[in-house]
Design an enzyme around this catalytic site. Structure first.
Site, mmCIF file in Angstrom:
data_model
loop_
_atom_site.group_PDB
_atom_site.id
_atom_site.type_symbol
_atom_site.label_atom_id
_atom_site.label_comp_id
_atom_site.label_asym_id
_atom_site.label_seq_id
_atom_site.Cartn_x
_atom_site.Cartn_y
_atom_site.Cartn_z
ATOM 1 N N ALA A 152 0.995 -1.204 -0.113
ATOM 2 C CA ALA A 152 -0.115 -0.073 0.183
ATOM 3 C C ALA A 152 0.835 1.383 -0.161
ATOM 4 C CB ALA A 152 -0.819 -0.139 1.211
ATOM 5 N N ALA A 180 2.707 2.578 -2.483
ATOM 6 C CA ALA A 180 2.743 3.052 -3.721
ATOM 7 C C ALA A 180 1.976 2.728 -4.844
ATOM 8 C CB ALA A 180 4.144 2.699 -4.236
ATOM 9 N N PHE A 191 -0.782 1.093 -7.242
ATOM 10 C CA PHE A 191 -2.284 0.513 -6.950
ATOM 11 C C PHE A 191 -2.494 0.649 -5.463
ATOM 12 C CE2 PHE A 191 -1.525 -2.620 -10.880
ATOM 13 C CZ PHE A 191 -1.372 -1.571 -11.559
ATOM 14 N N ARG A 235 8.193 -0.062 3.730
ATOM 15 C CA ARG A 235 8.473 1.375 3.957
ATOM 16 C C ARG A 235 7.501 2.005 4.980
ATOM 17 N NH1 ARG A 235 9.292 2.936 -2.228
ATOM 18 N NH2 ARG A 235 7.735 1.481 -2.552
ATOM 19 N N VAL A 281 6.566 -9.324 2.179
ATOM 20 C CA VAL A 281 5.842 -10.477 2.096
ATOM 21 C C VAL A 281 6.567 -11.716 1.769
ATOM 22 C CG1 VAL A 281 3.549 -9.229 1.258
ATOM 23 C CG2 VAL A 281 5.505 -10.174 -0.485
ATOM 24 N N TYR A 296 8.863 -12.847 -15.017
ATOM 25 C CA TYR A 296 7.990 -11.936 -14.313
ATOM 26 C C TYR A 296 6.396 -12.500 -14.946
ATOM 27 C CZ TYR A 296 4.400 -8.107 -13.401
ATOM 28 O OH TYR A 296 3.524 -7.422 -13.167
ATOM 29 N N LYS A 308 3.287 -14.131 -13.149
ATOM 30 C CA LYS A 308 1.625 -13.784 -13.312
ATOM 31 C C LYS A 308 0.879 -14.890 -13.542
ATOM 32 C CE LYS A 308 2.430 -9.730 -11.104
ATOM 33 N NZ LYS A 308 1.610 -9.295 -9.877
ATOM 34 N N PRO A 332 -4.017 -6.338 -15.276
ATOM 35 C CA PRO A 332 -3.771 -5.051 -15.819
ATOM 36 C C PRO A 332 -2.436 -4.965 -16.962
ATOM 37 C CG PRO A 332 -3.489 -4.792 -13.518
ATOM 38 C CD PRO A 332 -3.309 -6.262 -13.915
ATOM 39 N N GLU A 391 5.009 3.317 -9.770
ATOM 40 C CA GLU A 391 6.557 3.188 -9.614
ATOM 41 C C GLU A 391 7.131 1.879 -10.120
ATOM 42 O OE1 GLU A 391 7.433 3.808 -5.418
ATOM 43 O OE2 GLU A 391 6.321 5.686 -5.206
HETATM 44 P P1 NDP Z 1 4.529 0.026 -7.452
HETATM 45 O O1 NDP Z 1 5.919 -0.297 -7.414
HETATM 46 O O2 NDP Z 1 4.182 1.394 -7.637
HETATM 47 O O3 NDP Z 1 4.123 -0.566 -5.845
HETATM 48 C C1 NDP Z 1 4.241 -1.898 -5.637
HETATM 49 C C2 NDP Z 1 4.069 -2.011 -3.998
HETATM 50 O O4 NDP Z 1 4.532 -3.425 -3.779
HETATM 51 C C3 NDP Z 1 4.668 -1.181 -3.132
HETATM 52 O O5 NDP Z 1 3.790 -0.746 -2.255
HETATM 53 C C4 NDP Z 1 5.782 -1.982 -2.484
HETATM 54 O O6 NDP Z 1 5.810 -1.543 -0.948
HETATM 55 C C5 NDP Z 1 5.101 -3.443 -2.400
HETATM 56 N N1 NDP Z 1 6.303 -4.317 -2.586
HETATM 57 C C6 NDP Z 1 7.154 -4.830 -3.277
HETATM 58 N N2 NDP Z 1 7.694 -5.899 -2.825
HETATM 59 C C7 NDP Z 1 7.473 -6.141 -1.646
HETATM 60 C C8 NDP Z 1 7.709 -6.853 -0.544
HETATM 61 N N3 NDP Z 1 8.599 -7.927 -0.915
HETATM 62 N N4 NDP Z 1 6.992 -6.984 0.578
HETATM 63 C C9 NDP Z 1 6.290 -6.218 0.787
HETATM 64 N N5 NDP Z 1 5.440 -5.325 -0.088
HETATM 65 C C10 NDP Z 1 6.366 -5.213 -1.433
HETATM 66 O O7 NDP Z 1 3.787 -1.084 -8.545
HETATM 67 P P2 NDP Z 1 2.262 -1.183 -8.712
HETATM 68 O O8 NDP Z 1 1.532 -0.576 -7.872
HETATM 69 O O9 NDP Z 1 2.231 -0.777 -10.265
HETATM 70 O O10 NDP Z 1 2.279 -2.812 -8.839
HETATM 71 C C11 NDP Z 1 1.145 -3.501 -7.714
HETATM 72 C C12 NDP Z 1 1.047 -4.937 -8.493
HETATM 73 O O11 NDP Z 1 0.518 -4.689 -9.536
HETATM 74 C C13 NDP Z 1 2.316 -5.797 -8.647
HETATM 75 O O12 NDP Z 1 1.897 -6.907 -8.176
HETATM 76 C C14 NDP Z 1 2.762 -5.532 -10.189
HETATM 77 O O13 NDP Z 1 3.217 -6.804 -10.348
HETATM 78 C C15 NDP Z 1 1.131 -5.366 -10.654
HETATM 79 N N6 NDP Z 1 1.053 -5.094 -12.095
HETATM 80 C C16 NDP Z 1 1.619 -3.730 -12.084
HETATM 81 C C17 NDP Z 1 1.063 -3.328 -13.502
HETATM 82 C C18 NDP Z 1 1.800 -1.832 -13.907
HETATM 83 O O14 NDP Z 1 1.898 -1.633 -15.339
HETATM 84 N N7 NDP Z 1 2.052 -0.969 -12.948
HETATM 85 C C19 NDP Z 1 0.696 -4.001 -14.496
HETATM 86 C C20 NDP Z 1 0.010 -5.318 -14.145
HETATM 87 C C21 NDP Z 1 0.183 -5.657 -12.922
HETATM 88 P P3 NDP Z 1 7.486 -1.485 -0.426
HETATM 89 O O15 NDP Z 1 8.308 -1.298 -1.470
HETATM 90 O O16 NDP Z 1 7.090 -0.618 0.578
HETATM 91 O O17 NDP Z 1 7.672 -2.842 0.185
HETATM 92 C C1 8X3 Z 2 2.939 -5.173 -16.088
HETATM 93 C C2 8X3 Z 2 2.200 -4.849 -17.258
HETATM 94 O O1 8X3 Z 2 2.289 -4.543 -19.961
HETATM 95 O O2 8X3 Z 2 4.129 -3.857 -18.391
HETATM 96 O O3 8X3 Z 2 2.412 -6.350 -15.384
HETATM 97 O O4 8X3 Z 2 3.843 -6.640 -18.760
HETATM 98 S S1 8X3 Z 2 3.288 -4.981 -18.709
#
Ligand code: NDP
Ligand code: 8X3
Length: 250
Positions: free
Chosen positions: A10, A12, A14, A35, A58, A150, A154, A180, A186
């Site tokens: 949470a 950053a 989504f 963080r 996690v 990656y 997924k 998505p 980020e």
């Molecule tokens: P961001 O990098 O903006 O946010 C990722 C979040 O995941 C952060 O809050 C980070 O928190 C947390 N996170 C990462 N690793 C860990 C860990 N080991 N333990 C706990 N928390 C963790 O990415 P998005 O919001 O874009 O991505 C969210 C999800 O959506 C991911 O699963 C990503 O694969 C998926 N997704 C994203 C897409 C995109 O294009 N953006 C498209 C499709 C899917 P912190 O660093 O504080 O731990």
């Molecule tokens: C990330 C979506 O389009 O960058 O999950 O592969 S894409």
């Protein structure tokens, strides 16, 4: 009675947008990430929403189990879990990429998601009520160069979500996989290890999805009447679509 949602990742993207969305809708929030300061800032910004923050990685199975086991009574029961924490690392071809990066993606996107699901699920089944929302990706449905591990993680999320539904047959516990496409968060900065130029190039000239778009999809799926299960939502920006299969011509 107020509903409660547990959102991992949470700090950053989504996860943060979902926290804001569900707070507006009057839900109680359990928010996690690594963080701590970002979680504190978010909690303050969401006031007067009721927020419980938990700082953990996690990838740490015991920490996932403890985060769920030690939830304050007023944040129980958990009505929805969003397994959102996740990441991509690198875009090199499989033969050249870092095995450490692959392990980090597997540990976070697969193992972390399963630890959290396993910790939360028994209480949902006991109540015969609850919703697990997983963050998959179009990368789990379609291959692309550099997607290798990656996309593999997924694809696991896609099939694991379907298998959860199979095991939950006969219960009223819902499972949804959100898939998505390109969304500006980020995500790319993490994928390119802090290289902001490389990250911004990904979204150049594209009206990419926003984190609020995804929060809207997740909220919609959870707000539907209890007899409706959305199995999956695949969503892309209009400017992203399917490329032709590559052909290596002589
Ligand atoms: P961001 O990098 O903006 O946010 C990722 C979040 O995941 C952060 O809050 C980070 O928190 C947390 N996170 C990462 N690793 C860990 C860990 N080991 N333990 C706990 N928390 C963790 O990415 P998005 O919001 O874009 O991505 C969210 C999800 O959506 C991911 O699963 C990503 O694969 C998926 N997704 C994203 C897409 C995109 O294009 N953006 C498209 C499709 C899917 P912190 O660093 O504080 O731990
Ligand atoms: C990330 C979506 O389009 O960058 O999950 O592969 S894409």
């Amino acid at each position: 009675m107020q509903k409660t949602i547990f959102i991992t990742g949470a700090t950053a993207g989504f996860g943060k947008a979902m926290a804001e969305r569900y707070a507006r809708e009057g839900w109680q929030l359990i928010l996690s990430g690594r963080r701590a300061e970002r979680l504190d800032e978010l909690k303050a910004a969401l006031a007067p929403a009721k927020v419980h923050t938990v700082v953990f990685d996690v990838r740490d199975r015991k920490a996932c189990e403890e985060a769920v086991a030690n939830l304050p009574a007023e944040f129980l029961p958990v009505d929805a879990l969003v397994n959102n924490a996740g990441l991509a690392l690198g875009m090199e071809p499989a033969q050249a990429c870092s095995l450490d990066d692959w392990e980090t993606m597997i540990d976070t996107n697969i193992k972390g998601l399963t630890y959290m699901t396993r910790a939360v699920l028994p209480a949902m089944v006991e109540r015969n009520k609850g919703h697990v929302v997983n963050l998959g990706s179009i990368a789990g449905n379609y291959p692309y160069p550099g997607g290798n591990c990656y996309g593999g993680t997924k694809a696991f999320v896609n099939h694991f979500s379907k298998n959860l539904r199979a095991d939950l047959a006969g219960t009223r516990v819902r499972v949804t996989n959100i898939e998505p496409g390109m969304c500006e968060t980020e995500f790319s900065e993490v994928r390119f290890k802090g290289d902001k130029d490389a990250a911004s190039k990904v979204y150049k000239g594209v009206d990419a999805l926003t984190a609020d778009d995804i929060a809207e999809c997740v909220y919609w799926a959870t707000a539907l009447p209890a007899h409706v299960n959305i199995n999956a939502i695949e969503v892309m920006p209009v400017q992203q679509s399917f490329a032709m299969f590559a052909v290596d011509r002589d």
